[in-house]
Enzyme design. Structure first.
Site, mmCIF file in Angstrom:
data_model
loop_
_atom_site.group_PDB
_atom_site.id
_atom_site.type_symbol
_atom_site.label_atom_id
_atom_site.label_comp_id
_atom_site.label_asym_id
_atom_site.label_seq_id
_atom_site.Cartn_x
_atom_site.Cartn_y
_atom_site.Cartn_z
ATOM 1 N N LEU A 258 0.862 -1.199 0.087
ATOM 2 C CA LEU A 258 0.053 0.077 0.037
ATOM 3 C C LEU A 258 0.890 1.206 -0.175
ATOM 4 O O LEU A 258 1.965 1.389 0.666
ATOM 5 C CB LEU A 258 -0.857 0.046 1.275
ATOM 6 C CG LEU A 258 -2.010 -1.143 1.247
ATOM 7 C CD1 LEU A 258 -2.907 -1.143 2.473
ATOM 8 C CD2 LEU A 258 -2.835 -1.180 0.093
ATOM 9 N N HIS B 297 -3.420 4.069 -2.672
ATOM 10 C CA HIS B 297 -4.472 3.411 -2.025
ATOM 11 C C HIS B 297 -5.183 4.153 -0.704
ATOM 12 O O HIS B 297 -6.253 3.735 -0.619
ATOM 13 C CB HIS B 297 -3.701 2.087 -1.345
ATOM 14 C CG HIS B 297 -3.103 1.218 -2.570
ATOM 15 N ND1 HIS B 297 -1.632 0.914 -2.509
ATOM 16 C CD2 HIS B 297 -3.475 0.318 -3.668
ATOM 17 C CE1 HIS B 297 -1.433 0.425 -3.561
ATOM 18 N NE2 HIS B 297 -2.483 -0.237 -4.105
#
Ligand code: AMP
Length: 270
Positions: free
Chosen positions: A36, A40
């Protein structure tokens, strides 16, 4: 910081969502492959505006990788992903491959329309893999809303088409591309680039903006090669929703190009 709980089975995911629902909460889903980054996290924030409970799925989906692609070396960083999410998410769904594709699995969803051309010309199996896993995730989680990044513009149109065609009771929301200081769209794959490759990568968005201004795909392709990209899969100006020929507006310019073995994509309004 408190990291969200991780569940690995569809049954556990369903049980948790059912308990939230019975308490009257709206539920949102953010499908990811992990590793991530701020892109994100922006989807998670966008989801939080629209739902009281947020599920992030983290699943590196083998069905959307071709045998020669980077499935094996794709970064898997579940612990640090959970730390990055902290209280921003309520639950992580991180199934093993066998949970999503048990022995005997034999179903595939194939979307035509916006899935035709562009990525499909270079990754023929990609959208069948994406559509199948996204349908599974939506059916498993049963969210009110699911948020996808405009970074993967064609994918976003395919997911909208898929949910409309299957009448899945979920709202699909697109969130803007989060970029680095030089405009490079954030991507887990940027980590593959060395310093020179990273400098070249920063030209992609600049060239696309100029190609859109000129309305000239061929100019864009040539400019990317001159900027140091090893090869250009496509630079295309299309209808933003159907991804067919650009007739009226809104239009989108989309590109995919390689630096060494690393393939980057980007898009913007045209
Ligand atoms: P991935 O983990 O690469 O499959 O991406 C998961 C979701 O995050 C997809 O909906 C992507 O479009 C979205 N996403 C990835 N990078 C970005 C970015 N730089 N800005 C916005 N959304 C992104």
């Amino acid at each position: 910081m408190k990291a969200p709980q991780i569940v690995t089975t569809v049954a556990a995911l369903r049980a948790r969502v059912a308990s939230w629902r019975s308490a009257g909460a709206r539920v949102g889903l953010v499908p990811t492959m992990g590793a991530l980054h701020a892109g994100h996290l922006s989807l998670v924030e966008e989801t939080r505006k629209r739902a009281e409970r947020v599920v992030v799925s983290i699943f590196v989906n083998p069905a959307q990788f071709a045998p020669h692609e980077d499935f094996d070396r794709y970064p898997r960083t579940l612990e640090s992903d959970a730390q990055k999410l902290g209280p921003a998410a309520d639950l992580i769904f991180a199934p093993a491959v066998e949970e999503m594709y048990p022995d005997g699995f034999a179903t595939e969803i194939e979307v035509a329309g916006p899935a035709e051309g562009l990525e499909t010309d270079f990754r023929p199996h990609f959208f069948a893999g994406v559509a199948t896993v996204v349908a599974k995730l939506l059916i498993a989680a049963g969210p009110d809303v699911a948020v996808f990044g405009e970074k993967d513009w064609q994918q976003l149109q395919v997911v909208k088409r898929l949910t409309a065609d299957l009448a899945l009771p979920v709202e699909i929301v697109g969130a803007p591309i989060v970029r680095e200081a030089d405009g490079l769209a954030m991507s887990s794959r940027n980590a593959y680039l060395d310093a020179r490759g990273r400098a070249v990568a920063g030209r992609l968005n600049v060239v696309l903006r100029e190609a859109a201004r000129r309305g000239d795909e061929a100019w864009g392709r040539q400019a990317l090669l001159e900027a140091g990209f090893a090869s250009v899969d496509y630079v295309a100006i299309r209808d933003a929703a159907t991804l067919g020929p650009a007739s009226g507006r809104p239009r989108r310019i989309l590109a995919a190009a390689k630096i060494g073995a690393t393939r980057l994509i980007d898009n913007m309004e045209a």
